[in-house]
Design a protein around this motif. Sequence first.
Motif, PDB file in Angstrom:
ATOM      1  N   ARG A 182       8.055   0.227   2.401  1.00  9.91           N
ATOM      2  CA  ARG A 182       7.024   0.897   1.591  1.00  9.91           C
ATOM      3  C   ARG A 182       5.819   1.252   2.448  1.00  9.91           C
ATOM      4  N   GLU A 183       5.491   0.390   3.397  1.00 13.49           N
ATOM      5  CA  GLU A 183       4.376   0.719   4.287  1.00 13.49           C
ATOM      6  C   GLU A 183       4.654   2.021   5.041  1.00 13.49           C
ATOM      7  N   GLN A 184       5.871   2.170   5.564  1.00 21.76           N
ATOM      8  CA  GLN A 184       6.208   3.380   6.292  1.00 21.76           C
ATOM      9  C   GLN A 184       6.197   4.611   5.387  1.00 21.76           C
ATOM     10  N   GLU A 185       6.699   4.446   4.179  1.00 24.04           N
ATOM     11  CA  GLU A 185       6.686   5.560   3.227  1.00 24.04           C
ATOM     12  C   GLU A 185       5.263   6.048   2.970  1.00 24.04           C
ATOM     13  N   TRP A 186       4.370   5.128   2.703  1.00 26.27           N
ATOM     14  CA  TRP A 186       3.008   5.531   2.371  1.00 26.27           C
ATOM     15  C   TRP A 186       2.260   6.043   3.600  1.00 26.27           C
ATOM     16  N   ARG A 187       2.563   5.511   4.769  1.00 27.51           N
ATOM     17  CA  ARG A 187       1.911   6.007   5.977  1.00 27.51           C
ATOM     18  C   ARG A 187       2.311   7.460   6.244  1.00 27.51           C
ATOM     19  N   LEU A 188       3.583   7.766   6.076  1.00 23.16           N
ATOM     20  CA  LEU A 188       4.035   9.155   6.239  1.00 23.16           C
ATOM     21  C   LEU A 188       3.388  10.056   5.197  1.00 23.16           C
ATOM     22  N   ALA A 189       3.206   9.549   3.993  1.00 23.93           N
ATOM     23  CA  ALA A 189       2.580  10.342   2.938  1.00 23.93           C
ATOM     24  C   ALA A 189       1.151  10.728   3.303  1.00 23.93           C
ATOM     25  N   THR A 190       0.406   9.816   3.941  1.00 24.28           N
ATOM     26  CA  THR A 190      -0.978  10.128   4.280  1.00 24.28           C
ATOM     27  C   THR A 190      -1.079  11.244   5.321  1.00 24.28           C
ATOM     28  N   ILE A 191      -0.045  11.420   6.129  1.00 20.69           N
ATOM     29  CA  ILE A 191      -0.039  12.553   7.069  1.00 20.69           C
ATOM     30  C   ILE A 191      -0.079  13.859   6.288  1.00 20.69           C
ATOM     31  N   SER A 192       0.720  13.943   5.234  1.00 17.70           N
ATOM     32  CA  SER A 192       0.739  15.152   4.419  1.00 17.70           C
ATOM     33  C   SER A 192      -0.618  15.415   3.783  1.00 17.70           C
ATOM     34  N   ARG A 193      -1.294  14.351   3.354  1.00 19.31           N
ATOM     35  CA  ARG A 193      -2.632  14.536   2.777  1.00 19.31           C
ATOM     36  C   ARG A 193      -3.581  15.174   3.764  1.00 19.31           C
TER      37      ARG A 193
END
Length: 415
Positions: free
Chosen positions: A339-350
């Motif tokens: 989940r940490e990796q999922e959310w970290r990748l998501a913040t790149i998109s932001r």
Amino acid sequence: MCAAMTVVTSVPEHAFPSPPEPRLTPAEIIARAEAIAPTLIGRQAETEQRTFYAQDTHEEFARAGFYRILVPRRYGGYEFGTDTFLRVAMALARGCPSTGWMYLFGAAHALAVATLFDERAQAELFSSGDFICPATVAPSGTAERTADGWVLNGVWSYASGSPYATHFIGHTFVPQADGEPPAPLLFIVPRDQWKRLDDWGQQLGLKGSGSHSVAIDNGRIPDHFTRGFHMSQVTVTEGTPGLALHGNPEYGGGPLSFMLLELGALAVGMARGALDAYEDLMLTRTTIYPPIVLRVEDPDFQLRYGEATGMISTAEAALLNGIQQWRDTCAAGPEAFTREQEWRLATISREVVRLCWRAVEGELFPTAGSSSVRHGDRIERVWRDMSMLHSHAGYAVVLKTMANRELTKARFNIG
């Protein structure tokens, strides 16, 4: 093209149906999108008026293979991968934001289906080869169990991609035992079990994105067309049905982070379109104060153009690297997709969206000139469409607030 772009083949070529063009490559399908994109520019007004792209555009996309990019080869798809898919979507959004949006959110969910559903369901769902399946994440409606499946009723809003869809993915809640909270249910419904409502086109932007509501009246689906979770809460660290079935690591990746990277791809495409329009103004319009010269010769316009170009180029580089990180995480195995990796990748998109918006809203739109931002002009349309992107729940709710909290909680193991 990115050197890392690859063709992923999960099964022997001879064992399953071949796609329409067995020798087609990722580079060729991206080139097709880049060639089609300029033809979409002059049709933006009609696309907005219609509220979705034209039938002949849809047919051109089908001939080009766009609706099979993420479909597994086992079922006659190309299985080219997420990098190819998002590059195609970026190119289309550069030509027409509404068209790019409608295409992406219609075709993207082949990945989720190939990841989350079992072999029996996939064989039925992908039986036609082309796969267009809008999805909504807000739970709505009702689902009642039957002896062999479910009966669905309700309306699900913002189903981008619905006009030419073959299926629809939605969510609802189902009652549990007394004292227990209702449980989420993800379901997929074939086109003959729902209708598209005529309720899109009055919004500020993305008027042509085909983001209509879907209504289901006693729609019947088998049990294997459902999963007992919400798509945003899926954990893939133990593996997925798609990874076991296809052997392709990308069918074992995190659906949440991929869905959120999609917004970054659309933002980059839109911003590139605005920059294209600004370049035309630089070469054809003059300054309004002496010395009267073409804008391209004026130091202030040179500065603004360079500033916007740097922001958009940085956003694109971050997006492409984020996609590669997503693919690398897939290749590392299911346990790597925490989940940490999922959310970290998501913040790149932001941050990609933020950079693109700063370029358009802060540099291009205000200096294009009032005569160049009238209703229907290209920069004005991109400004409206990117404003609308900011109201999308994936950005306004998930990326701007939830992602920060969830990333921090995952990092420090806070419940």
